[in-house]
Design a protein around this motif. Structure first.
Motif, PDB file in Angstrom:
ATOM      1  N   VAL A  16     -22.623-106.152  11.655  1.00  0.00           N
ATOM      2  CA  VAL A  16     -22.040-107.464  11.858  1.00  0.00           C
ATOM      3  C   VAL A  16     -21.918-108.638  11.531  1.00  0.00           C
ATOM      4  O   VAL A  16     -22.840-108.882  11.000  1.00  0.00           O
ATOM      5  CB  VAL A  16     -22.316-107.931  13.712  1.00  0.00           C
ATOM      6  CG1 VAL A  16     -21.201-108.498  14.251  1.00  0.00           C
ATOM      7  CG2 VAL A  16     -22.364-106.563  14.467  1.00  0.00           C
ATOM      8  N   GLY A  18     -21.407-112.921  10.808  1.00  0.00           N
ATOM      9  CA  GLY A  18     -20.378-114.000  10.965  1.00  0.00           C
ATOM     10  C   GLY A  18     -20.182-114.578  10.484  1.00  0.00           C
ATOM     11  O   GLY A  18     -20.273-114.321   8.913  1.00  0.00           O
ATOM     12  N   GLU A  71     -16.530-114.876  23.957  1.00  0.00           N
ATOM     13  CA  GLU A  71     -17.792-115.733  23.683  1.00  0.00           C
ATOM     14  C   GLU A  71     -18.684-115.799  25.001  1.00  0.00           C
ATOM     15  O   GLU A  71     -19.646-115.673  25.219  1.00  0.00           O
ATOM     16  CB  GLU A  71     -18.104-117.174  22.947  1.00  0.00           C
ATOM     17  CG  GLU A  71     -16.912-116.266  21.530  1.00  0.00           C
ATOM     18  CD  GLU A  71     -17.077-117.947  20.597  1.00  0.00           C
ATOM     19  OE1 GLU A  71     -16.852-119.364  20.923  1.00  0.00           O
ATOM     20  OE2 GLU A  71     -17.128-117.792  19.412  1.00  0.00           O
ATOM     21  N   ARG A 123     -25.840-115.003  16.499  1.00  0.00           N
ATOM     22  CA  ARG A 123     -25.381-114.682  14.764  1.00  0.00           C
ATOM     23  C   ARG A 123     -24.117-114.586  16.356  1.00  0.00           C
ATOM     24  O   ARG A 123     -22.799-115.093  15.895  1.00  0.00           O
ATOM     25  CB  ARG A 123     -25.429-112.962  15.019  1.00  0.00           C
ATOM     26  CG  ARG A 123     -26.372-112.615  13.805  1.00  0.00           C
ATOM     27  CD  ARG A 123     -25.934-111.411  12.878  1.00  0.00           C
ATOM     28  NE  ARG A 123     -25.760-109.696  14.028  1.00  0.00           N
ATOM     29  CZ  ARG A 123     -27.052-109.809  14.740  1.00  0.00           C
ATOM     30  NH1 ARG A 123     -28.558-110.079  14.231  1.00  0.00           N
ATOM     31  NH2 ARG A 123     -27.066-108.953  15.821  1.00  0.00           N
ATOM     32  N   SER A 124     -23.579-114.336  17.239  1.00  0.00           N
ATOM     33  CA  SER A 124     -22.573-114.995  18.005  1.00  0.00           C
ATOM     34  C   SER A 124     -21.838-115.367  18.062  1.00  0.00           C
ATOM     35  O   SER A 124     -20.811-116.073  18.759  1.00  0.00           O
ATOM     36  CB  SER A 124     -22.715-113.718  19.129  1.00  0.00           C
ATOM     37  OG  SER A 124     -23.637-114.661  19.955  1.00  0.00           O
ATOM     38  N   ASP A 127     -19.238-116.430  15.046  1.00  0.00           N
ATOM     39  CA  ASP A 127     -17.911-115.690  14.950  1.00  0.00           C
ATOM     40  C   ASP A 127     -16.829-116.470  15.209  1.00  0.00           C
ATOM     41  O   ASP A 127     -16.855-117.719  16.270  1.00  0.00           O
ATOM     42  CB  ASP A 127     -18.448-115.258  16.214  1.00  0.00           C
ATOM     43  CG  ASP A 127     -19.296-113.538  16.259  1.00  0.00           C
ATOM     44  OD1 ASP A 127     -19.603-113.714  15.011  1.00  0.00           O
ATOM     45  OD2 ASP A 127     -19.282-112.536  17.180  1.00  0.00           O
ATOM     46  N   THR A 128     -15.463-116.178  14.072  1.00  0.00           N
ATOM     47  CA  THR A 128     -14.454-117.686  14.429  1.00  0.00           C
ATOM     48  C   THR A 128     -13.424-116.443  14.953  1.00  0.00           C
ATOM     49  O   THR A 128     -12.249-117.322  14.771  1.00  0.00           O
ATOM     50  CB  THR A 128     -14.615-117.503  13.010  1.00  0.00           C
ATOM     51  OG1 THR A 128     -14.719-116.697  11.692  1.00  0.00           O
ATOM     52  CG2 THR A 128     -15.939-118.671  12.680  1.00  0.00           C
ATOM     53  N   GLN A 132     -15.232-109.977  15.441  1.00  0.00           N
ATOM     54  CA  GLN A 132     -16.404-110.608  15.100  1.00  0.00           C
ATOM     55  C   GLN A 132     -16.598-110.444  16.841  1.00  0.00           C
ATOM     56  O   GLN A 132     -17.779-109.751  16.735  1.00  0.00           O
ATOM     57  CB  GLN A 132     -16.596-111.808  15.113  1.00  0.00           C
ATOM     58  CG  GLN A 132     -16.428-111.374  13.227  1.00  0.00           C
ATOM     59  CD  GLN A 132     -16.123-113.047  12.491  1.00  0.00           C
ATOM     60  OE1 GLN A 132     -16.518-113.535  13.115  1.00  0.00           O
ATOM     61  NE2 GLN A 132     -16.862-113.482  11.417  1.00  0.00           N
ATOM     62  N   VAL A 133     -15.950-111.044  17.694  1.00  0.00           N
ATOM     63  CA  VAL A 133     -17.087-110.884  18.599  1.00  0.00           C
ATOM     64  C   VAL A 133     -16.354-109.298  19.975  1.00  0.00           C
ATOM     65  O   VAL A 133     -17.686-109.255  20.581  1.00  0.00           O
ATOM     66  CB  VAL A 133     -15.550-112.124  19.830  1.00  0.00           C
ATOM     67  CG1 VAL A 133     -16.201-111.836  21.356  1.00  0.00           C
ATOM     68  CG2 VAL A 133     -15.818-113.404  19.224  1.00  0.00           C
ATOM     69  N   GLN A 136     -19.439-108.042  17.950  1.00  0.00           N
ATOM     70  CA  GLN A 136     -20.735-108.299  18.629  1.00  0.00           C
ATOM     71  C   GLN A 136     -21.583-107.582  20.341  1.00  0.00           C
ATOM     72  O   GLN A 136     -22.177-106.812  20.641  1.00  0.00           O
ATOM     73  CB  GLN A 136     -20.633-109.268  19.265  1.00  0.00           C
ATOM     74  CG  GLN A 136     -20.467-109.766  17.488  1.00  0.00           C
ATOM     75  CD  GLN A 136     -21.932-110.263  16.973  1.00  0.00           C
ATOM     76  OE1 GLN A 136     -22.820-109.624  16.592  1.00  0.00           O
ATOM     77  NE2 GLN A 136     -22.138-111.118  15.932  1.00  0.00           N
TER      78      GLN A 136
END
Length: 267
Positions: A16, A18, A71, A123-124, A127-128, A132-133, A136
């Motif tokens: 993952v 970030g 998120e 790390r989460s 996330d942008t 990514q989310v 995770q």
């Protein structure tokens, strides 16, 4: 015992990536470029999100929701698993029959899981982007904390505590057997037969319990995230076996007390 699950978590963890935290209500998960009005509609419409209470939940419900919503779901799912692990630590700490070594090992496994959950949370937060989310979230569920690791830890703790009780009973039985050997010349045949029968009954409980607990620990130690489909069955089987052992131990303790009383009275 915990290495298999840990390898899976570590492997997933490094996959993952970030990024810097950018808040935007119009950023949505797995959603193609769309107008701000569409994202605004998603933000304020009722969204059916996956359950945070299960490791087998489908993550398809996260697709198309605003980034902030995804998120928030991930934060809640991490919190559920962190709480379950903390409760497990409380359970382990309160088991007075556990040996120091077993308690240390179990709490170390729990602490390791808590640390990994905390790292994932950090790390989460950075996330942008949509992928990514969801990545995770996929990583979190792959650890099978609720489906495998928490029940594995709890069942192992109960099994270890029973093993400690068997050890204590075995030591007391050895002392009683030595007393029988010493007093044999002073005992009547009937008294000696009674004492030996009680001692044999206690030994039988110890042997049966040891075999059962050894088998249970072997089955539990073999569990990993890859065994999610069978973990519930394995844990249930060990629970039944441990209940039987616990009942047998009560009988063994009663028999040993009777034996000690008989030896003390000399009758």
């Amino acid at each position: 015992m915990w290495s298999a699950g840990k390898r899976v978590r570590n492997g997933a963890r490094h996959s993952v990536v970030g990024g810097a935290l950018i808040f935007g209500a119009c950023v949505t998960l797995a959603l193609p470029t769309a107008s701000a009005s569409h994202a605004h509609h998603l933000l304020f419409s009722k969204v059916t999100l996956p359950s945070t209470q299960s490791d087998s939940t489908a993550l398809s419900g996260l697709k198309g929701v605003p980034l902030a919503v995804g998120e928030e779901w991930l934060t809640g799912a991490i919190a559920v698993r962190t709480s379950a692990m903390q409760h497990t630590a409380t359970l382990v700490t309160g088991m007075k029959d556990l040996s120091r070594a077993d308690r240390t090992e179990l709490l170390a496994a729990q602490a390791s899981a808590i640390a990994e959950l905390s790292a994932l949370s950090v790390r989460s937060a950075s996330d942008t982007r949509a992928p990514q989310v969801i990545a995770q979230a996929t990583t979190l569920l792959s650890w099978q904390i609720l489906g495998v690791e928490v029940p594995q830890l709890r069942a192992t703790a109960f099994t270890d505590s029973l093993f400690a009780r068997v050890g204590a009973l075995s030591r007391r039985e050895s002392a009683a057997a030595a007393a029988i050997a010493i007093t044999v010349v002073h005992s009547s045949p009937a008294q000696l037969a009674s004492e030996e029968a009680l001692d044999n009954a206690v030994r039988s409980v110890i042997t049966t319990a040891t075999n059962s607990l050894t088998s249970s620990l072997h089955a539990l130690s073999g569990l990993s995230p890859a065994n999610a489909d069978t973990a519930a069955s394995v844990v249930a089987q060990t629970r039944v076996a441990n209940i039987i052992v616990n009942t047998d131990l009560q009988t063994g303790i009663t028999d040993l007390r009777t034996l000690v009383s008989t030896l003390a009275s000399g009758n």
